[in-house]
Design a protein around this motif. Structure first.
Motif, PDB file in Angstrom:
ATOM      1  N   GLU A 196       0.834  -1.197   0.000  1.00 30.27           N
ATOM      2  CA  GLU A 196       0.000   0.000   0.000  1.00 30.27           C
ATOM      3  C   GLU A 196       0.876   1.256   0.000  1.00 30.27           C
ATOM      4  O   GLU A 196       1.949   1.298   0.594  1.00 30.27           O
ATOM      5  CB  GLU A 196      -0.914  -0.011   1.231  1.00 30.27           C
ATOM      6  CG  GLU A 196      -1.848   1.168   1.269  1.00 30.27           C
ATOM      7  CD  GLU A 196      -2.671   1.195   2.546  1.00 30.27           C
ATOM      8  OE1 GLU A 196      -2.104   1.009   3.635  1.00 30.27           O
ATOM      9  OE2 GLU A 196      -3.893   1.423   2.434  1.00 30.27           O
TER      10      GLU A 196
ATOM     11  N   LYS B 294      -2.270  10.756  -6.701  1.00 31.96           N
ATOM     12  CA  LYS B 294      -2.384   9.331  -6.392  1.00 31.96           C
ATOM     13  C   LYS B 294      -3.234   9.192  -5.160  1.00 31.96           C
ATOM     14  O   LYS B 294      -3.028   9.895  -4.173  1.00 31.96           O
ATOM     15  CB  LYS B 294      -0.998   8.739  -6.141  1.00 31.96           C
ATOM     16  CG  LYS B 294      -1.056   7.278  -5.752  1.00 31.96           C
ATOM     17  CD  LYS B 294       0.164   6.564  -6.249  1.00 31.96           C
ATOM     18  CE  LYS B 294       0.167   5.109  -5.880  1.00 31.96           C
ATOM     19  NZ  LYS B 294      -0.663   4.293  -6.711  1.00 31.96           N
ATOM     20  N   ARG B 295      -4.184   8.301  -5.225  1.00 32.63           N
ATOM     21  CA  ARG B 295      -4.997   8.014  -4.044  1.00 32.63           C
ATOM     22  C   ARG B 295      -4.130   7.284  -3.038  1.00 32.63           C
ATOM     23  O   ARG B 295      -3.437   6.327  -3.373  1.00 32.63           O
ATOM     24  CB  ARG B 295      -6.197   7.183  -4.423  1.00 32.63           C
ATOM     25  CG  ARG B 295      -7.199   7.944  -5.234  1.00 32.63           C
ATOM     26  CD  ARG B 295      -8.339   7.106  -5.690  1.00 32.63           C
ATOM     27  NE  ARG B 295      -8.698   6.064  -4.721  1.00 32.63           N
ATOM     28  CZ  ARG B 295      -9.780   5.321  -4.845  1.00 32.63           C
ATOM     29  NH1 ARG B 295     -10.583   5.494  -5.871  1.00 32.63           N
ATOM     30  NH2 ARG B 295     -10.058   4.390  -3.972  1.00 32.63           N
TER      31      ARG B 295
ATOM     32  N   THR C  22      -4.317   3.267  -2.455  1.00 30.22           N
ATOM     33  CA  THR C  22      -4.079   2.350  -3.569  1.00 30.22           C
ATOM     34  C   THR C  22      -2.776   1.588  -3.385  1.00 30.22           C
ATOM     35  O   THR C  22      -1.921   1.949  -2.594  1.00 30.22           O
ATOM     36  CB  THR C  22      -4.016   3.102  -4.903  1.00 30.22           C
ATOM     37  OG1 THR C  22      -2.937   4.025  -4.871  1.00 30.22           O
ATOM     38  CG2 THR C  22      -5.309   3.835  -5.193  1.00 30.22           C
TER      39      THR C  22
END
Length: 57
Positions: A5, A52-53, A56
């Motif tokens: 992650e 970017k999340r 993710t």
């Protein structure tokens, strides 16, 4: 490492080179409307933004 992650990966990268401050630079987290961020980037003469999340992989 790409299967880890993003948040965890960020911390691993920060610790990857002890004593080498500045060797890896990470962007700050920005909690804002993407459209407003893009408009601000354009006003500064920039071409765009990359996002970017954080949840993710």
């Amino acid at each position: 490492m790409r299967q880890v992650e993003y948040r965890t990966r960020q911390h691993l990268l920060e610790e990857a080179l002890p004593g080498q401050e500045g060797a890896i630079l990470l962007s700050e987290e920005v909690d804002a409307d993407p459209a407003q961020l893009l408009a601000h980037a354009y006003s500064l003469g920039l071409e765009g933004i990359v996002g970017k999340r954080e949840d993710t992989i």
